[in-house]
Motif scaffolding. Structure first.
Motif, short mmCIF file in Angstrom:
data_model
loop_
_atom_site.label_atom_id
_atom_site.label_comp_id
_atom_site.label_asym_id
_atom_site.label_seq_id
_atom_site.Cartn_x
_atom_site.Cartn_y
_atom_site.Cartn_z
N GLY A 277 0.80 -1.22 0.00
CA GLY A 277 0.00 0.00 0.00
C GLY A 277 0.83 1.27 0.00
N ALA A 278 2.13 1.13 -0.25
CA ALA A 278 3.03 2.30 -0.18
C ALA A 278 3.25 2.88 -1.58
N VAL A 279 2.15 3.25 -2.25
CA VAL A 279 2.25 3.76 -3.62
C VAL A 279 3.09 5.03 -3.66
N ARG A 280 2.98 5.85 -2.63
CA ARG A 280 3.71 7.12 -2.62
C ARG A 280 5.23 6.93 -2.57
N GLU A 281 5.66 5.74 -2.20
CA GLU A 281 7.10 5.52 -1.99
C GLU A 281 7.81 4.95 -3.22
N ILE A 282 7.10 4.79 -4.33
CA ILE A 282 7.74 4.16 -5.50
C ILE A 282 8.58 5.13 -6.32
#
Length: 373
Positions: A277-282
């Motif tokens: 769920g860490a889309v912002r971290e890609i």
């Protein structure tokens, strides 16, 4: 529907159906597909629609609404020219595989931006394959259609592409990215809900036309094949000791191996973030992919580099070139509240250099090939 009206006008009859296949954006995993590696594309909302009817002879009649002029009639498939070879190549590939496919009347209408690296050619191939599969009752799976479309492009058109573009067009699902293992052809659809995270993925179409069939793509592929032979592996996907492999290589082969091996790891890392769920971290992985494509695989160009650098300066969480390279598009992961600043930064950077303003638009993960009517 415009394609139906054009079919009536061209052939004086109703089509038996209308099908649609999308283009794709590759989120990450560039130039890994023909090295038996990993890719993570998703389908875009734009694609190619085809109104099609079967014929009782072996003639293929084709018209594209993006090309001026009447329908093209092809009796001898080898005589097809230009854009028609992509469609006719699918008929050829089906026949080569022993499928009882005769002729067809086909009208095509596409809205994939040309030369943007969003794989309009794969969409064209897949939509023709999908239509003929249904009209002739062949019973092919989506992956089998993708493989025949790839064969058409490899062996009929003469472009040595991997399987990614055709598989993405045939198999993607709305709201998801497609993880594809290009060796086993195993797939998983990975949730990729940008809106829920307050994010957008912007496509920056540089407007620079790239022609992958000019030898650059094939040269990179040869570099990889030669390096694999030198390292004693079937494909670069099998390299497990990168430092040891690089010590045995030099020049272009060394750089190509470094990109492919690290890019496969980036695909796996990015999937891990999405599943958490860490889309912002890609974003950092997108940035690293671009630097590797620019410096190790050497398939970027000034327009792509400027788009990526300006997007990051404007507040993007990450950006990279996408597609085969030498032009086409970049992608940028951007929070909703930074979209305008990123647009302005990229547009200003182009203006400073006297370049035409790039087209910038958001892409949401769309569904794969399907029948419309």
């Amino acid at each position: 529907m415009r394609v139906i009206e054009a079919f009536r006008e061209s052939f004086g009859a109703e089509p038996r159906g209308v099908w649609h296949a999308p283009g794709r954006v590759n989120l990450i995993g560039e130039h890994t597909d023909y090295n038996d590696g990993f890719v993570l594309p998703f389908a875009v909302p734009w694609g190619v629609a085809a109104a099609v009817s079967p014929r009782e002879d072996d003639v293929v009649r084709l018209r594209s609404l993006q090309v001026d002029g009447p329908a093209v009639t092809v009796g001898d498939l080898d005589g097809a020219e230009g854009w028609a070879r992509y469609a006719v190549g699918v008929v050829w590939a089906l026949r080569e595989a022993g499928h009882p496919v005769r002729g067809a009347d086909i009208v095509l209408d596409g809205d994939v931006p040309q030369g943007a690296g969003l794989s309009s050619s794969a969409a064209l191939e897949v939509v023709v394959g999908l239509a003929l599969n249904e009209l002739y009752g062949l019973g092919l799976t989506p992956m089998e259609i993708a493989l025949l479309a790839q064969k058409a492009e490899n062996d009929f058109v003469g472009m040595p592409c991997g399987i990614m573009d055709q598989a993405a067009s045939a198999l993607c699902e709305e709201g998801r990215a497609l993880f594809l293992d290009c060796r086993t052809l195993g797939t998983r659809n990975i949730p990729f809900d940008l809106a829920a995270q307050g994010l957008q993925l912007l496509i920056v179409n540089t407007g620079v036309h790239h022609e992958l069939a000019d030898g650059q793509y094939a040269r990179r592929r040869r570099d990889c094949e030669n390096a694999a032979k030198r390292l004693g592996v079937d494909a670069l996907r099998d390299v497990t000791d990168l430092a040891g492999a690089l010590a045995k290589l030099s020049g272009d082969e060394r750089k190509r191996v470094q990109h492919v091996v690290t890019e496969n790891h980036r695909v796996e890392a990015l999937i891990g973030l999405l599943r958490a769920g860490a889309v912002r971290e890609i974003g950092a992985l997108l940035n690293a992919s671009h630097l590797s494509l620019r410096d190790q695989y050497e398939v970027s160009c000034p327009e792509l580099d400027v788009a990526v650098e300006a997007a990051i300066r404007g507040g993007a969480r990450g950006a990279r070139m996408t597609g085969g390279g030498f032009g086409g598009s970049a992608i940028a992961l951007v929070a909703d509240d930074r979209v305008e600043s990123v647009r302005e930064a990229v547009t200003a950077a182009y203006a400073e250099r006297g370049w035409a303003a790039p087209e910038i638009y958001p892409a949401t993960p769309a569904s794969g090939a399907r029948r419309l009517v």
